[in-house]
Design a protein around this motif. Structure first.
Motif, PDB file in Angstrom:
ATOM      1  N   GLY A   1      -0.530   4.038  -2.262  1.00 48.75           N
ATOM      2  CA  GLY A   1      -1.918   4.432  -2.083  1.00 48.75           C
ATOM      3  C   GLY A   1      -2.880   3.367  -2.586  1.00 48.75           C
ATOM      4  O   GLY A   1      -2.501   2.225  -2.832  1.00 48.75           O
ATOM      5  N   TYR A   2      -4.140   3.747  -2.750  1.00 49.30           N
ATOM      6  CA  TYR A   2      -5.185   2.799  -3.120  1.00 49.30           C
ATOM      7  C   TYR A   2      -5.549   2.937  -4.598  1.00 49.30           C
ATOM      8  O   TYR A   2      -5.752   4.045  -5.100  1.00 49.30           O
TER       9      TYR A   2
ATOM     10  N   PHE B   1      -8.376   2.602  -6.569  1.00 53.68           N
ATOM     11  CA  PHE B   1      -9.814   2.452  -6.380  1.00 53.68           C
ATOM     12  C   PHE B   1     -10.502   1.802  -7.578  1.00 53.68           C
ATOM     13  O   PHE B   1     -11.523   1.121  -7.423  1.00 53.68           O
TER      14      PHE B   1
ATOM     15  N   ARG C   1      -9.756  19.167   7.037  1.00 55.10           N
ATOM     16  CA  ARG C   1     -10.434  19.313   5.750  1.00 55.10           C
ATOM     17  C   ARG C   1     -10.806  20.773   5.504  1.00 55.10           C
ATOM     18  O   ARG C   1     -10.641  21.294   4.408  1.00 55.10           O
TER      19      ARG C   1
ATOM     20  N   HIS D   1       0.803  -1.219   0.000  1.00 60.33           N
ATOM     21  CA  HIS D   1       0.000   0.000   0.000  1.00 60.33           C
ATOM     22  C   HIS D   1       0.837   1.272   0.000  1.00 60.33           C
ATOM     23  O   HIS D   1       0.314   2.359   0.261  1.00 60.33           O
TER      24      HIS D   1
ATOM     25  N   LEU E   1     -14.046  -0.592   2.208  1.00 61.48           N
ATOM     26  CA  LEU E   1     -12.697  -0.471   1.643  1.00 61.48           C
ATOM     27  C   LEU E   1     -11.814  -1.604   2.143  1.00 61.48           C
ATOM     28  O   LEU E   1     -11.065  -2.219   1.367  1.00 61.48           O
TER      29      LEU E   1
ATOM     30  N   ASN F   1     -11.956  13.476  -4.634  1.00 61.95           N
ATOM     31  CA  ASN F   1     -11.688  14.425  -3.550  1.00 61.95           C
ATOM     32  C   ASN F   1     -11.403  15.799  -4.150  1.00 61.95           C
ATOM     33  O   ASN F   1     -11.420  15.962  -5.387  1.00 61.95           O
TER      34      ASN F   1
ATOM     35  N   SER G   1     -11.378   8.775  -3.882  1.00 58.96           N
ATOM     36  CA  SER G   1     -11.160   8.500  -2.464  1.00 58.96           C
ATOM     37  C   SER G   1     -12.502   8.149  -1.831  1.00 58.96           C
ATOM     38  O   SER G   1     -13.522   8.045  -2.516  1.00 58.96           O
TER      39      SER G   1
ATOM     40  N   VAL H   1     -17.097   5.754  -3.264  1.00 51.42           N
ATOM     41  CA  VAL H   1     -15.939   6.372  -3.930  1.00 51.42           C
ATOM     42  C   VAL H   1     -16.362   7.636  -4.659  1.00 51.42           C
ATOM     43  O   VAL H   1     -17.296   7.627  -5.468  1.00 51.42           O
TER      44      VAL H   1
ATOM     45  N   ASP I   1     -14.828   8.763   2.095  1.00 55.46           N
ATOM     46  CA  ASP I   1     -14.923   9.537   3.333  1.00 55.46           C
ATOM     47  C   ASP I   1     -14.447   8.643   4.476  1.00 55.46           C
ATOM     48  O   ASP I   1     -15.160   7.742   4.901  1.00 55.46           O
ATOM     49  N   PHE I   2     -13.230   8.882   4.947  1.00 51.68           N
ATOM     50  CA  PHE I   2     -12.660   8.028   5.988  1.00 51.68           C
ATOM     51  C   PHE I   2     -13.293   8.256   7.352  1.00 51.68           C
ATOM     52  O   PHE I   2     -12.965   7.560   8.307  1.00 51.68           O
TER      53      PHE I   2
ATOM     54  N   ASN J   1      -8.770  13.326  -7.176  1.00 53.25           N
ATOM     55  CA  ASN J   1      -8.416  11.917  -7.067  1.00 53.25           C
ATOM     56  C   ASN J   1      -9.556  11.138  -6.419  1.00 53.25           C
ATOM     57  O   ASN J   1     -10.267  11.651  -5.563  1.00 53.25           O
TER      58      ASN J   1
END
Length: 340
Positions: free
Chosen positions: A36-37, A39, A230, A33, A74, A56, A62, A53, A64-65, A60
């Protein structure tokens, strides 16, 4: 032989830690990893992930973590794509672990077990995961990455039942994993390590908090910081800021215990003395750096032969693994010969 200990002075602690750190803030070199991911590939193996997904602010893809459901999905996709684990899931309210950081722990302890630079693979390595939780993440990753056999313990029956359910969909994992319920709330290794067991490495992610209120407050601070970051970066206010209660995950045994992380570590170290001839290396994550000094002092008092810290990095986040052994280097070398 003297104990390798940084407790002979604060400067020694810094030197010991520095010896294991890297200049970059990346994950372990073998960590899949580091880039990164992907997706697109993740959605391809688990289409359900597509609902979470979004691009962002940088354009890119991403998720919402701050959303527990998004993170759980995920994780399921990461485990399926990279580690060939099917149908991974956890019940609502249980701890959802970060895959990159958890597999980093495994890569570093694999280096610890290496003989002449060769990382051991296969079922001759026997690892013990203390407090595996409902996610069973360390056995799943350790078996798929290195082919080790695992014993995994937990005090919570529901957690173990969930791991059994995961294993039912993954026969290769099931054949190399033994689950043990810890029935004594005051014990860690007792009742889990049998007299005939020889364990190469123990792993643990100790409960960090001292109480449920402390755990909830910590979760709220984490999500508030996420929202603030953010807003600072993108001039927006996160809609998740007021959803901390909904996103809180983790049961009592996973997140808090009386005395918090330091008391759990003290208990673990004290009890490890009883199994010093059956275990090659003991290890545990240590979230709070202030807890290292008292751990070193207690390990020296218990007669540990070797004590060290392995530092791990993921971006600006830093965690550490405390490792110790009661066996001399000569005995550890002799032990290793039987694994070749």
């Amino acid at each position: 032989m003297p104990v390798k200990s940084p407790m002979q002075g604060q400067d020694r602690l810094a030197k010991s830690s520095a010896s294991k750190s890297r200049d970059s803030k990346s994950l372990h070199p073998r960590n899949l990893h580091n880039q990164g991911y992907d997706f697109t590939s993740l959605v391809a193996v688990l289409p359900k992930l597509s609902q979470f997904v979004r691009p962002n602010p940088y354009g890119n893809l991403s998720i919402d973590f701050a959303s527990s459901e998004a993170v759980k999905t995920l994780n399921a996709a990461l485990l399926k794509l990279h580690y060939h684990i099917d149908k991974w899931d956890i019940p609502a309210g249980f701890l959802c672990p970060p895959i990159p950081g958890r597999v980093d722990y495994l890569h570093y302890i694999a280096d610890l077990l290496a003989v002449k630079g060769k990382v051991p693979k296969g079922a001759k390595i026997h690892a013990l995961d203390i407090g595996t939780g409902a996610n069973g993440i360390y056995p799943l990753l350790g078996i798929q990455c290195y082919g080790w056999q695992f014993t995994a313990s937990d005090i919570d029956a529901k957690s173990l039942r969930n791991v059994v359910e995961i294993c039912a969909h993954n026969p290769e994992v099931n054949s190399k994993l033994k689950l043990v319920q810890q029935t004594d709330a005051k014990a860690i290794f007792t009742g889990v390590i049998s007299p005939s067991d020889r364990i190469d490495i123990t792993l643990c992610n100790p409960p960090f908090h001292q109480s449920l209120d402390d755990a909830i407050a910590g979760n709220q601070r984490k999500l508030s910081n996420l929202a603030a970051n953010r807003a600072k970066k993108h001039s927006v206010v996160s809609a998740q800021k007021n959803k901390s209660a909904l996103n809180f995950g983790g049961q009592k045994a996973e997140l808090w215990c009386e005395g918090g992380e330091i008391q759990f570590l003290r208990n673990m170290i004290t009890e490890s003395c009883q199994f010093k001839h059956q275990v090659l290396w003991f290890s545990s994550l240590v979230s709070k750096s202030d807890n290292l000094k008292p751990c070193y002092k207690l390990l020296e008092k218990c007669g540990a032969e070797t004590i060290d810290i392995i530092e791990m990095h993921q971006g600006n986040k830093q965690t550490r693994i405390l490792v110790w052994s009661f066996l001399s280097p000569a005995l550890r070398e002799q032990w290793a010969k039987f694994r070749l």
